[in-house]
Design a protein around this motif. Structure first.
Motif, PDB file in Angstrom:
ATOM      1  N   ASP A 129       0.828  -1.214   0.000  1.00  0.00           N
ATOM      2  CA  ASP A 129       0.000   0.000   0.000  1.00  0.00           C
ATOM      3  C   ASP A 129       0.858   1.259   0.000  1.00  0.00           C
ATOM      4  OD1 ASP A 129      -2.315  -1.456  -0.062  1.00  0.00           O
ATOM      5  OD2 ASP A 129      -2.794  -1.197   2.067  1.00  0.00           O
ATOM      6  N   ASP A 130       1.912   1.261   0.820  1.00  0.00           N
ATOM      7  CA  ASP A 130       2.767   2.444   0.874  1.00  0.00           C
ATOM      8  C   ASP A 130       3.606   2.600  -0.392  1.00  0.00           C
ATOM      9  OD1 ASP A 130       1.794   3.306   3.263  1.00  0.00           O
ATOM     10  OD2 ASP A 130       3.462   2.584   4.477  1.00  0.00           O
ATOM     11  N   ALA A 131       3.973   1.489  -1.038  1.00  0.00           N
ATOM     12  CA  ALA A 131       4.665   1.582  -2.329  1.00  0.00           C
ATOM     13  C   ALA A 131       3.765   2.249  -3.360  1.00  0.00           C
ATOM     14  CB  ALA A 131       5.082   0.193  -2.805  1.00  0.00           C
ATOM     15  N   ASP A 132       2.482   1.924  -3.309  1.00  0.00           N
ATOM     16  CA  ASP A 132       1.519   2.553  -4.213  1.00  0.00           C
ATOM     17  C   ASP A 132       1.446   4.054  -3.936  1.00  0.00           C
ATOM     18  OD1 ASP A 132      -0.477   2.907  -6.069  1.00  0.00           O
ATOM     19  OD2 ASP A 132      -1.743   1.307  -5.309  1.00  0.00           O
ATOM     20  N   ARG A 133       1.432   4.423  -2.669  1.00  0.00           N
ATOM     21  CA  ARG A 133       1.373   5.844  -2.307  1.00  0.00           C
ATOM     22  C   ARG A 133       2.653   6.572  -2.723  1.00  0.00           C
ATOM     23  NH1 ARG A 133      -0.718   3.236   2.499  1.00  0.00           N
ATOM     24  NH2 ARG A 133      -2.972   3.529   2.604  1.00  0.00           N
ATOM     25  N   ALA A 134       3.790   5.924  -2.516  1.00  0.00           N
ATOM     26  CA  ALA A 134       5.061   6.555  -2.885  1.00  0.00           C
ATOM     27  C   ALA A 134       5.142   6.777  -4.387  1.00  0.00           C
ATOM     28  CB  ALA A 134       6.226   5.693  -2.407  1.00  0.00           C
ATOM     29  N   ALA A 135       4.766   5.762  -5.165  1.00  0.00           N
ATOM     30  CA  ALA A 135       4.804   5.885  -6.621  1.00  0.00           C
ATOM     31  C   ALA A 135       3.859   6.982  -7.100  1.00  0.00           C
ATOM     32  CB  ALA A 135       4.449   4.547  -7.269  1.00  0.00           C
ATOM     33  N   ALA A 136       2.667   7.050  -6.500  1.00  0.00           N
ATOM     34  CA  ALA A 136       1.703   8.085  -6.882  1.00  0.00           C
ATOM     35  C   ALA A 136       2.214   9.475  -6.518  1.00  0.00           C
ATOM     36  CB  ALA A 136       0.361   7.823  -6.199  1.00  0.00           C
ATOM     37  N   THR A 137       2.884   9.595  -5.377  1.00  0.00           N
ATOM     38  CA  THR A 137       3.433  10.887  -4.953  1.00  0.00           C
ATOM     39  C   THR A 137       4.487  11.378  -5.935  1.00  0.00           C
ATOM     40  OG1 THR A 137       3.016  10.407  -2.614  1.00  0.00           O
ATOM     41  CG2 THR A 137       4.691  12.069  -3.114  1.00  0.00           C
ATOM     42  N   VAL A 138       5.382  10.485  -6.334  1.00  0.00           N
ATOM     43  CA  VAL A 138       6.436  10.876  -7.280  1.00  0.00           C
ATOM     44  C   VAL A 138       5.838  11.229  -8.632  1.00  0.00           C
ATOM     45  CG1 VAL A 138       8.460  10.064  -8.543  1.00  0.00           C
ATOM     46  CG2 VAL A 138       8.254   9.605  -6.095  1.00  0.00           C
ATOM     47  N   PHE A 139       4.871  10.439  -9.096  1.00  0.00           N
ATOM     48  CA  PHE A 139       4.270  10.746 -10.389  1.00  0.00           C
ATOM     49  C   PHE A 139       3.568  12.103 -10.353  1.00  0.00           C
ATOM     50  CE2 PHE A 139       0.621  10.656 -13.311  1.00  0.00           C
ATOM     51  CZ  PHE A 139       1.326  10.601 -14.496  1.00  0.00           C
ATOM     52  N   THR A 140       2.865  12.393  -9.267  1.00  0.00           N
ATOM     53  CA  THR A 140       2.198  13.687  -9.143  1.00  0.00           C
ATOM     54  C   THR A 140       3.214  14.823  -9.182  1.00  0.00           C
ATOM     55  OG1 THR A 140       0.410  12.698  -7.845  1.00  0.00           O
ATOM     56  CG2 THR A 140       0.679  15.081  -7.685  1.00  0.00           C
ATOM     57  N   TYR A 141       4.351  14.616  -8.524  1.00  0.00           N
ATOM     58  CA  TYR A 141       5.410  15.633  -8.541  1.00  0.00           C
ATOM     59  C   TYR A 141       5.963  15.813  -9.952  1.00  0.00           C
ATOM     60  CZ  TYR A 141       9.950  17.801  -7.966  1.00  0.00           C
ATOM     61  OH  TYR A 141      11.026  18.632  -8.109  1.00  0.00           O
ATOM     62  N   VAL A 142       6.229  14.717 -10.651  1.00  0.00           N
ATOM     63  CA  VAL A 142       6.750  14.793 -12.022  1.00  0.00           C
ATOM     64  C   VAL A 142       5.767  15.523 -12.923  1.00  0.00           C
ATOM     65  CG1 VAL A 142       7.369  13.439 -14.056  1.00  0.00           C
ATOM     66  CG2 VAL A 142       8.198  12.744 -11.802  1.00  0.00           C
TER      67      VAL A 142
END
Length: 231
Positions: A129-142
């Motif tokens: 679940d946290d890997a999903d959140r981390a990936a989404a956070t980075v994509f949103t930043y990009v």
């Protein structure tokens, strides 16, 4: 070009070129067919709608982003390369940033990057679940980091098509913005530094700085999870 010489791949590649030159507003089946030397009806034979075409073109350019080898590198190096590759791709094709807000985008090209993002942060030590959140956070930043340059391209194109002198209009607007900014102490101090070229310009390496701050935060959270008290 006769209908039977067309392929979906050739149409998609031509659409990407047209989108790069003209943006989302410049894409239509008639212009695309003319570029291909065909009739619009022949294009529709392969790809049914403009929305389908944008979705297919948008997914195709994800294949330009090289996937880091997780077996040959650490998670932070992989995360940095993955985010940097996405940012470079979005900068080359600014219309895709706009398409995220106006089209339902999906396909194998984007999915393989989503899958890799999960793998990167699972390798780091996050739960699923946290890997999903981390990936989404980075994509949103990009995506957010690519928004400014994409908006600038779109604005310049719109001003030019309206017969305006885009460079002069932008220069006049920047002069007014700078005059306004000088009314505020921190902005005035920034503008008076040798490195400041204009009010709206971000400092060098802003994207890399922000990305590394995100990854630093992830690493700190992982360390805290490993060393924190157990209930």
């Amino acid at each position: 070009m006769a209908r039977d010489t067309l392929t979906a791949d050739r149409i998609i590649r031509a659409a990407i070129g047209l989108l790069d030159r003209e943006g989302m507003d410049g894409l239509n089946m008639r212009s695309l067919a003319q570029q291909l030397g065909s009739a619009a009806t022949a294009v529709y034979w392969h790809i049914k709608t403009k929305d389908d075409l944008v979705r297919l073109a948008g997914d195709a350019i994800w294949h330009e982003v090289e996937l880091p080898d997780l077996d040959a590198t650490d998670w932070r190096t992989a995360a940095t390369a993955h985010a940097g590759g996405m940012h470079a791709m979005l900068t080359r094709h600014p219309w895709l940033v706009q398409a995220f807000g106006s089209h339902l985008l999906h396909g194998p090209g984007q999915a393989r990057h989503n899958d890799l993002g999960l793998a990167i942060y699972e390798k780091a030590g996050f739960t699923a679940d946290d890997a999903d959140r981390a990936a989404a956070t980075v994509f949103t930043y990009v995506l957010g980091s690519a928004l400014g340059p994409a908006a600038q391209v779109s604005l310049n194109r719109r001003l030019s098509k309206n017969g305006a002198n885009a460079e002069q209009l932008m220069a006049d607007a920047m002069t007014r913005a700078t005059e306004t900014a000088r009314q505020f102490p921190r902005l005035r101090e920034r503008l008076d530094t040798p490195a400041a070229t204009e009010y709206a310009a971000a400092p060098d390496n802003t994207f890399a700085f922000g990305l590394q701050c995100l990854l630093d935060g992830f690493e700190a959270r992982l360390t805290a999870d490993r060393t924190g008290p157990r209930g």
